[in-house]
Scaffold this motif. Structure first.
Motif, mmCIF file in Angstrom:
data_model
loop_
_atom_site.group_PDB
_atom_site.id
_atom_site.type_symbol
_atom_site.label_atom_id
_atom_site.label_comp_id
_atom_site.label_asym_id
_atom_site.label_seq_id
_atom_site.Cartn_x
_atom_site.Cartn_y
_atom_site.Cartn_z
ATOM 1 N N VAL A 54 4.661 1.018 -10.811
ATOM 2 C CA VAL A 54 6.076 1.738 -9.847
ATOM 3 C C VAL A 54 6.849 0.245 -9.685
ATOM 4 O O VAL A 54 6.324 -0.419 -9.753
ATOM 5 C CB VAL A 54 6.136 2.248 -8.557
ATOM 6 C CG1 VAL A 54 5.590 3.550 -8.968
ATOM 7 C CG2 VAL A 54 5.151 1.680 -7.895
ATOM 8 N N GLU A 55 8.355 0.343 -9.997
ATOM 9 C CA GLU A 55 9.593 -0.464 -9.204
ATOM 10 C C GLU A 55 8.845 -0.680 -8.244
ATOM 11 O O GLU A 55 8.422 0.012 -7.215
ATOM 12 C CB GLU A 55 10.498 -0.426 -9.742
ATOM 13 C CG GLU A 55 10.309 -0.266 -11.124
ATOM 14 C CD GLU A 55 10.774 -1.345 -12.054
ATOM 15 O OE1 GLU A 55 11.172 -2.575 -11.515
ATOM 16 O OE2 GLU A 55 10.170 -1.498 -12.720
ATOM 17 N N GLY A 56 9.657 -1.839 -7.757
ATOM 18 C CA GLY A 56 9.637 -1.911 -6.368
ATOM 19 C C GLY A 56 8.208 -2.829 -5.593
ATOM 20 O O GLY A 56 7.067 -2.855 -6.150
ATOM 21 N N PRO A 57 8.550 -2.888 -4.040
ATOM 22 C CA PRO A 57 7.532 -3.224 -3.398
ATOM 23 C C PRO A 57 6.583 -3.195 -2.764
ATOM 24 O O PRO A 57 6.862 -1.711 -2.036
ATOM 25 C CB PRO A 57 8.510 -4.790 -2.472
ATOM 26 C CG PRO A 57 8.934 -3.711 -2.476
ATOM 27 C CD PRO A 57 9.752 -3.838 -3.195
ATOM 28 N N TYR A 58 5.517 -3.019 -1.972
ATOM 29 C CA TYR A 58 4.640 -1.504 -1.506
ATOM 30 C C TYR A 58 5.638 -1.662 -0.048
ATOM 31 O O TYR A 58 6.089 -3.060 0.329
ATOM 32 C CB TYR A 58 3.036 -2.185 -1.342
ATOM 33 C CG TYR A 58 1.980 -1.110 -0.312
ATOM 34 C CD1 TYR A 58 2.044 -0.216 -0.536
ATOM 35 C CD2 TYR A 58 2.667 -2.167 1.040
ATOM 36 C CE1 TYR A 58 1.550 0.752 -0.203
ATOM 37 C CE2 TYR A 58 2.045 -1.107 1.803
ATOM 38 C CZ TYR A 58 1.392 0.048 1.357
ATOM 39 O OH TYR A 58 0.382 0.885 2.699
ATOM 40 N N SER A 59 5.012 -1.001 0.561
ATOM 41 C CA SER A 59 5.419 0.010 1.502
ATOM 42 C C SER A 59 4.675 0.808 2.499
ATOM 43 O O SER A 59 4.657 1.728 1.596
ATOM 44 C CB SER A 59 7.526 0.213 2.004
ATOM 45 O OG SER A 59 6.979 0.946 3.046
#
Length: 67
Positions: A54-59
């Protein structure tokens, strides 16, 4: 980022439907399924890990079921 989920359910068709739904949304099987007896409830339980790029950083606020 690679997202990880571990799907579990009683040993019924509901487990297969849960995994099939995840696969239809782009998740990929990760490893072998597991199968264990839940002595507290007296039922067999199934589990399967799945991953998805998936796109983006982990949160920690990410809702994995919505990916």
């Amino acid at each position: 980022m690679i997202a990880y989920r571990f799907l579990t359910e009683d040993d019924t068709s509901a487990f297969c439907h849960k995994v099939t739904e995840a696969l239809s949304k782009g998740w990929v099987l990760y490893g072998a399924p597991s199968y264990a007896y839940d002595a507290g409830r007296g039922v067999m339980r199934c589990g399967q890990a799945v991953t998805k790029e998936v796109e983006g950083p982990y949160s920690p606020d990410v809702k994995l079921g919505q990916l």
